[in-house]
Scaffold this motif. Structure first.
Motif, PDB file in Angstrom:
ATOM      1  N   GLN A  13     -19.503  77.161  62.971  1.00 58.87           N
ATOM      2  CA  GLN A  13     -20.116  76.581  61.733  1.00 58.87           C
ATOM      3  C   GLN A  13     -18.778  76.511  60.743  1.00 58.87           C
ATOM      4  O   GLN A  13     -18.185  77.245  60.276  1.00 58.87           O
ATOM      5  N   MET A  14     -18.870  75.223  59.978  1.00 59.76           N
ATOM      6  CA  MET A  14     -17.907  74.896  58.789  1.00 59.76           C
ATOM      7  C   MET A  14     -18.674  75.506  57.533  1.00 59.76           C
ATOM      8  O   MET A  14     -19.850  75.205  57.475  1.00 59.76           O
ATOM      9  N   VAL A  15     -18.144  76.365  56.987  1.00 65.44           N
ATOM     10  CA  VAL A  15     -18.744  77.029  55.722  1.00 65.44           C
ATOM     11  C   VAL A  15     -17.887  76.578  54.407  1.00 65.44           C
ATOM     12  O   VAL A  15     -16.859  76.455  54.509  1.00 65.44           O
ATOM     13  N   SER A  16     -18.531  76.481  53.291  1.00 66.27           N
ATOM     14  CA  SER A  16     -17.883  76.056  51.945  1.00 66.27           C
ATOM     15  C   SER A  16     -17.780  77.131  51.448  1.00 66.27           C
ATOM     16  O   SER A  16     -17.985  78.352  51.403  1.00 66.27           O
ATOM     17  N   LYS A  17     -16.629  76.972  50.244  1.00 70.73           N
ATOM     18  CA  LYS A  17     -16.421  78.241  49.523  1.00 70.73           C
ATOM     19  C   LYS A  17     -17.614  78.411  48.550  1.00 70.73           C
ATOM     20  O   LYS A  17     -18.153  77.884  48.006  1.00 70.73           O
ATOM     21  N   GLY A  18     -17.918  80.112  48.543  1.00 68.86           N
ATOM     22  CA  GLY A  18     -19.174  80.395  47.870  1.00 68.86           C
ATOM     23  C   GLY A  18     -20.334  80.541  48.835  1.00 68.86           C
ATOM     24  O   GLY A  18     -21.211  80.949  48.272  1.00 68.86           O
ATOM     25  N   GLU A  19     -20.334  80.031  49.760  1.00 64.59           N
ATOM     26  CA  GLU A  19     -21.640  80.006  50.709  1.00 64.59           C
ATOM     27  C   GLU A  19     -21.837  81.378  51.291  1.00 64.59           C
ATOM     28  O   GLU A  19     -20.960  81.979  51.705  1.00 64.59           O
ATOM     29  N   THR A  20     -23.092  81.854  51.062  1.00 62.68           N
ATOM     30  CA  THR A  20     -23.386  82.983  51.649  1.00 62.68           C
ATOM     31  C   THR A  20     -23.509  83.141  53.169  1.00 62.68           C
ATOM     32  O   THR A  20     -23.984  82.376  53.903  1.00 62.68           O
ATOM     33  N   ILE A  21     -22.610  83.875  53.576  1.00 62.48           N
ATOM     34  CA  ILE A  21     -22.240  84.288  55.174  1.00 62.48           C
ATOM     35  C   ILE A  21     -22.937  85.451  55.592  1.00 62.48           C
ATOM     36  O   ILE A  21     -23.147  85.510  56.909  1.00 62.48           O
ATOM     37  N   GLY A  22     -23.372  86.432  54.816  1.00 59.94           N
ATOM     38  CA  GLY A  22     -23.853  87.455  55.233  1.00 59.94           C
ATOM     39  C   GLY A  22     -23.976  88.611  54.296  1.00 59.94           C
ATOM     40  O   GLY A  22     -24.136  88.138  52.916  1.00 59.94           O
ATOM     41  N   LYS A  23     -24.718  89.762  54.444  1.00 62.14           N
ATOM     42  CA  LYS A  23     -25.027  90.869  53.736  1.00 62.14           C
ATOM     43  C   LYS A  23     -23.979  91.978  53.732  1.00 62.14           C
ATOM     44  O   LYS A  23     -23.594  92.496  54.870  1.00 62.14           O
ATOM     45  N   THR A  24     -23.599  92.803  52.604  1.00 56.98           N
ATOM     46  CA  THR A  24     -23.001  93.893  52.894  1.00 56.98           C
ATOM     47  C   THR A  24     -23.860  95.154  53.513  1.00 56.98           C
ATOM     48  O   THR A  24     -24.983  94.930  53.555  1.00 56.98           O
ATOM     49  N   GLY A  25     -23.088  96.220  54.101  1.00 57.63           N
ATOM     50  CA  GLY A  25     -23.831  97.029  54.920  1.00 57.63           C
ATOM     51  C   GLY A  25     -23.089  98.471  55.074  1.00 57.63           C
ATOM     52  O   GLY A  25     -22.139  98.667  54.465  1.00 57.63           O
ATOM     53  N   VAL A  26     -23.577  99.070  56.199  1.00 61.19           N
ATOM     54  CA  VAL A  26     -22.883 100.473  56.530  1.00 61.19           C
ATOM     55  C   VAL A  26     -22.655 100.452  58.061  1.00 61.19           C
ATOM     56  O   VAL A  26     -22.284 101.637  58.649  1.00 61.19           O
ATOM     57  N   SER A  27     -22.476  99.254  58.709  1.00 59.94           N
ATOM     58  CA  SER A  27     -22.375  99.101  60.045  1.00 59.94           C
ATOM     59  C   SER A  27     -20.978  99.389  60.447  1.00 59.94           C
ATOM     60  O   SER A  27     -19.926  99.523  59.482  1.00 59.94           O
ATOM     61  N   GLY A  28     -20.598  99.832  61.630  1.00 58.06           N
ATOM     62  CA  GLY A  28     -19.380 100.322  62.160  1.00 58.06           C
ATOM     63  C   GLY A  28     -18.880 101.641  61.336  1.00 58.06           C
ATOM     64  O   GLY A  28     -19.914 102.498  61.372  1.00 58.06           O
ATOM     65  N   LEU A  29     -17.802 102.143  61.078  1.00 54.68           N
ATOM     66  CA  LEU A  29     -17.232 103.285  60.558  1.00 54.68           C
ATOM     67  C   LEU A  29     -17.194 103.355  59.023  1.00 54.68           C
ATOM     68  O   LEU A  29     -16.447 103.948  58.443  1.00 54.68           O
TER      69      LEU A  29
END
Length: 462
Positions: free
Chosen positions: A405-421
Motif C-alpha cells: 500500500q502507498m501511504v501519504s504523510k500523516g495517514e493513520t497506519i496503526g495503533k500504539t500498543g504493548v506487543s513484543g517486548l
C-alpha cells in the motif's frame, strides 16, 4: 560304421557352434564399443560473463562438460586486430582407449590480464574451443567452438562528486550527489566497510546519481568515506570524499527486570526461541533479547535490501503527536535482575509514549513493505520512502496499513500498543538507510533536512 558317422557329425556341429558363439560375442561387443565410442554429442560450454566488456584485470568464469566421452582439451583465445592471443589451454587425461576421459566436467576461472598480454582497448573476439575423447573425426573427438564479440576496456570510470559539503553526525544520515563518466555496474558511497548504492537521479542528466548514506552509531571521526564506481568491464574507481563526522556520546541506561514482567511477557516468546526443556523465564528472556533480536534484524535487512529508487517523501518527517520520549536512539542498556546485570543491548530507535492505543501516522509518504508481527518488535510496519530511506513502527496493537500500500504523510497506519517486548503502551520508532539504523531526530528537523538533503537535490535539478 553308420552309428560312428552320426556321432562324428554331432561333434562337428558342436565344435562349429562353440566357434561361432565367441565370434558373435566379440562382434557384439565391438559394435557396442564402436557405437558408444563413436558418439556424436559435442561437449558443452557455459560462459557467465556479467558483460561483454573485459577490463584490465578480470576473471572469466567458464564451465565445460562432456558426460559421454569425457573432456580432452580446452582452449581460450582472444582475437584482436587480426592477432590470436592465447589466454588459456588445458589437456585432460585419458582413462584408456575404450573408457574415454577421466574428467567429465570442470568449472574454470580464467584470469585475464590485459596489460600482461599486451592487449589494448577496442573490439575483439573471444574464441572458446572444447574437445572430447570420442572416436569421431578420426579419433580427434567432437568439438564445440564458440565465438563471442567483446570489447576491451581498461580505463576506470571517472567520478565527479557534486556534494562538496558533507557533514555527518555519528549515528546520522546524509546524501551524496555525484556524476559518473560512463555506464557502471555499481556505484555509490562506502563508509567504513559498508556500501550504500547510488540511484540514477530523476532530475538532471542521466549520468548523475544520488546516494543516501548513513554513519552507524559506532562509526566516529576518522571513519573513511569514499565514492566508488565499477564499470561494465569491472574497472574500479575510488575517490576520497571530503567530510566531517561529529562525534556523539550515547546514553547509558539500566533496565530493571521484575518477575511480574517476565511472567507476563515470556510465555508468548517460549515457542520463538530454543531455551531448552525446563528453562526459566530468565533463560527465555536472555534468548529473546539476544538470539531473537539478531534474527529479527536479519529479517529487517532482507526487507530493506531492494529499496525503491524513487523519492516518495517530502519535507520533514512527522513525530507521534503529543508523545513524550521514553528512550533514545543508541541508548546502551544494562538489564538488571535481582540487583545483577544479566545482559546488555543497544536500543536502536526512539520510544514515544502517548495515550493508550494512540493513532500512529505515517511519518512521510512511501510504500508499506511489511505489516505483521516481528518477534521482539511485536506488531510492526515498515515503510519504504525511496532512495534507501525507511521508517519502522513497532509494538503496535493494530496494523491498519497493508504490504504494497502507498501511504501519504500523516495517514493513520496503526495503533500504539504493548506487543513484543514492550513493558507499557508506546511506539518504538526507528529509521534506516538501507540496512543501517539511524537517529530519527534528524528527520524531524526541517532545517537539518534542508541543509543536508534538500539543497543537494535542488542543486542537481538545476
Amino acid at each position: 560304421m553308420g552309428g560312428y558317422k552320426v556321432l562324428n557329425n554331432k561333434n562337428k556341429f558342436s565344435v562349429t557352434r562353440l566357434l561361432v558363439i565367441p565370434v558373435v560375442l566379440v562382434l557384439g561387443v565391438s559394435v557396442f564399443l564402436l557405437v558408444k565410442r563413436m558418439e556424436g554429442t559435442p561437449p558443452t560450454i557455459e560462459l557467465t560473463l556479467e558483460s561483454p566488456n573485459l577490463g584490465l584485470n578480470q576473471t572469466i568464469p567458464l564451465k565445460v562438460a562432456d558426460a559421454k566421452s569425457g573432456l580432452r582439451d580446452v582452449q581460450v583465445v582472444l582475437i584482436k586486430d587480426g592477432q590470436e592471443i592465447a589466454l588459456f589451454s588445458k589437456t585432460y587425461p585419458s582413462a584408456g582407449v575404450f573408457s574415454g576421459g577421466v574428467v567429465r566436467e570442470e568449472d574454470l576461472r580464467i584470469e585475464f590480464d590485459a596489460s600482461a598480454k599486451g592487449v589494448i582497448d577496442g573490439k575483439a573476439v573471444l574464441r572458446l574451443m572444447v574437445r572430447d575423447f570420442s572416436w569421431r573425426d578420426w579419433m580427434g573427438g567432437n568439438e564445440n567452438r564458440q565465438e563471442l564479440e567483446v570489447a576491451i576496456d581498461t580505463r576506470p570510470p571517472g567520478i565527479d562528486v557534486l556534494s562538496r559539503a558533507n557533514y555527518f553526525a555519528q549515528g546520522g544520515a546524509g546524501l551524496v550527489a555525484y556524476k559518473v563518466s560512463e555506464e557502471c555496474r555499481t556505484s555509490g558511497v562506502t563508509i567504513g566497510e559498508t556500501f550504500y548504492p547510488g540511484f540514477k537521479s530523476p532530475f538532471g542528466s542521466s549520468d548523475i546519481y544520488l546516494a543516501m548514506i548513513a554513519v552507524a552509531y559506532r562509526q566516529g571521526p576518522g571513519t573513511p568515506v569514499y565514492a566508488t564506481a565499477v564499470d561494465l568491464a569491472g574497472n574500479q574507481t575510488r575517490v576520497s570524499l571530503p567530510h566531517l563526522i561529529n562525534a556523539r556520546r550515547f546514553k547509558q541506561d539500566k533496565i530493571p527486570l521484575s518477575d511480574s514482567f517476565l511472567d507476563w511477557k515470556m510465555p508468548e516468546f517460549a515457542n520463538q526461541v530454543s531455551a531448552g526443556a525446563g528453562a526459566s523465564n530468565v533463560d527465555i528472556f536472555l534468548k529473546v533479547n539476544s538470539d531473537l533480536r539478531k534474527a529479527n534484524y536479519e529479517t529487517i535487512k532482507q526487507l530493506t535490501a531492494n529499496p525503491d529508487g524513487q523519492i516518495h517523501w517530502e519535507g520533514d518527517f512527522l513525530r507521534l503527536p503529543a508523545a513524550a520520549p521514553r528512550a533514545g536512539f543508541a541508548d546502551h542498556r544494562s538489564y538488571i535482575y535481582k540487583g545483577k546485570k544479566i545482559d546488555e543491548q543497544t536500543h536502536m530507535g526512539i520510544d514515544l509514549a502517548s495515550l493508550e492505543q494512540a493513532s500512529v501516522p505515517a511519518a512521510n509518504a512511501g510504500k508499506v513493505v511489511f505489516s505483521d508481527t516481528l518477534g521482539i518488535y511485536g506488531g510492526t510496519i515498515l515503510i519504504d520512502h525511496g532512495l534507501g530511506l525507511f521508517s519502522m513502527y513497532s509494538h503496535l496493537s493494530q496494523m491498519i496499513a497493508s504490504p504494497g500500500q502507498m501511504v501519504s504523510k500523516g495517514e493513520t497506519i496503526g495503533k500504539t500498543g504493548v506487543s513484543g517486548l514492550a513493558g507499557g503502551d508506546h511506539l518504538h520508532y526507528s529509521m534506516l538507510v538501507h540496512q543501517t539504523l539511524i537517529n530519527p531526530v534528524e528527520w524531524w528537523d526541517s532545517t537539518w533536512i534542508r541543509n543536508n538533503i534538500s539543497t543537494k537535490i535542488e542543486a542537481v535539478k538545476r
